[in-house]
Design an enzyme around this catalytic site. Structure first.
Site, short mmCIF file in Angstrom:
data_model
loop_
_atom_site.label_atom_id
_atom_site.label_comp_id
_atom_site.label_asym_id
_atom_site.label_seq_id
_atom_site.Cartn_x
_atom_site.Cartn_y
_atom_site.Cartn_z
N ASN A 231 0.56 -1.47 -0.12
CA ASN A 231 -0.18 0.06 0.25
C ASN A 231 0.46 1.30 -0.49
O ASN A 231 0.59 2.33 -0.29
CB ASN A 231 -0.82 0.26 1.13
N HIS B 39 -8.09 -0.53 5.75
CA HIS B 39 -8.35 -1.89 6.85
C HIS B 39 -8.88 -2.09 5.93
O HIS B 39 -9.64 -2.42 5.02
CB HIS B 39 -8.92 -1.60 7.66
N GLU C 32 -7.45 -2.44 -2.27
CA GLU C 32 -6.72 -1.20 -1.58
C GLU C 32 -6.01 -0.38 -2.23
O GLU C 32 -6.06 0.44 -1.85
CB GLU C 32 -6.48 -1.95 -0.38
N ASP D 193 -9.76 0.52 14.51
CA ASP D 193 -10.64 0.33 13.25
C ASP D 193 -11.58 1.00 13.53
O ASP D 193 -12.67 0.58 12.59
CB ASP D 193 -9.94 -0.87 12.78
N ARG E 207 1.40 -1.68 15.30
CA ARG E 207 1.66 -1.44 16.51
C ARG E 207 0.52 -0.70 16.41
O ARG E 207 -0.12 -0.15 15.84
CB ARG E 207 2.49 -1.20 16.98
N GLU F 136 -9.80 4.07 19.05
CA GLU F 136 -9.92 2.64 19.35
C GLU F 136 -9.83 2.21 18.13
O GLU F 136 -10.20 3.28 17.20
CB GLU F 136 -11.96 2.90 19.68
C1 GRF Z 1 -3.47 -4.43 3.78
O1 GRF Z 1 -4.26 -5.49 3.86
C2 GRF Z 1 -3.72 -3.48 4.82
O2 GRF Z 1 -5.08 -3.27 4.39
C3 GRF Z 1 -3.80 -4.10 5.99
O3 GRF Z 1 -2.61 -4.26 6.66
C4 GRF Z 1 -2.15 -5.56 4.60
C5 GRF Z 1 -0.48 -4.44 5.12
O4 GRF Z 1 -0.21 -4.93 3.22
N1 GRF Z 1 -3.57 -2.72 7.45
P1 GRF Z 1 0.93 -3.63 3.20
O5 GRF Z 1 2.28 -4.19 4.18
O6 GRF Z 1 0.45 -2.80 1.96
O7 GRF Z 1 1.38 -4.53 1.81
#
Ligand code: GRF
Length: 218
Positions: A17, A112, A177, A148, A94, A146
């Site tokens: 991402n 998420h 994503e 997510d 974390r 909180e």
């Molecule tokens: C993704 O699925 C993101 O939504 C989640 O952890 C994963 C991370 O993947 N929070 P990357 O490290 O971005 O490839």
């Protein structure tokens, strides 16, 4: 010359991402740029990617700090030393303290891999498959104390297909994503997505583009 929003990305692992954000930011007309990547684990693969792109990539190993407060102070110091004004969590594993979250309030978003508020936390794909849901997806949201939870910027849905394994579903969602996260960052940087009364308001001129994201993975 357009002033670009200076973004820091926090990662713990693969960083796909983060890479999607970096690639989107390379477009001259994109309203943000990644100025710093911070990882909390020395083996985070994303650090190599960021370095290869010439982006300052900082390891802040949480194990090297005596407390969460010191670890987070070091992260904020590294981000601010690189001129970061906005932070994207991208697979950052974390749990952040309310103090860190407050410091970056409304300047901190997360992605998420579920359609929140369904399936916060871990093992989202396994849980969705066990429930037999027919739509899954991903959510970009502003971060609150909180886990997510927080004002939702946008979501993208993907189908769950008969016979899917958790990995199949994860891969389909990950493709979504990689489209959703840059699109959300762009709307925020342009000011067309803003927090108001704990919801994200999308400006009239961006509503159609935002709606097209809802099926970004199909
Ligand atoms: C993704 O699925 C993101 O939504 C989640 O952890 C994963 C991370 O993947 N929070 P990357 O490290 O971005 O490839």
């Amino acid at each position: 010359m357009m002033t670009k929003l200076p973004v820091g990305v926090l990662i713990s692992g693969r960083g796909s991402n983060m890479a999607a954000l970096v690639e989107a930011c390379e477009a001259p007309e994109f309203p943000a740029k990644v100025v710093c990547v911070v990882a909390n684990r020395p083996d985070a693969k994303g650090l190599d990617y960021a370095r290869a792109k010439g982006i300052p990539a900082v390891l802040i190993d949480h194990k090297a700090y005596g407390s969460k407060a010191e670890f987070e102070t070091a992260m904020t110091a590294a981000l601010e030393a690189n001129g970061v004004g906005f932070v994207c969590l991208a697979g950052f594993m974390r749990i952040l303290s309310p103090q860190f979250i407050e410091h970056w309030r409304d300047r901190l978003i997360n992605i998420h891999p579920s359609l929140l508020p369904s399936y916060p936390g871990l093992h989202t794909h396994e849980r969705a498959l066990a429930d037999g849901v027919k739509l899954a997806g991903c959510t970009v949201h502003f971060v609150r104390a909180e886990m997510d939870v927080g004002p939702i910027v946008a979501q993208a849905a993907v189908p769950v297909l008969t016979g899917d394994t958790p990995d199949d579903l994860a891969a389909r969602i990950l493709t979504a994503e990689h489209k959703l996260y840059p699109a959300c960052l762009s709307m925020i940087a342009k000011g067309t997505a803003k927090v108001a009364d704990e919801q994200v308001e999308i400006a009239a001129e961006a509503v159609e583009a935002a709606a097209r994201l809802y099926s970004a993975g199909v």
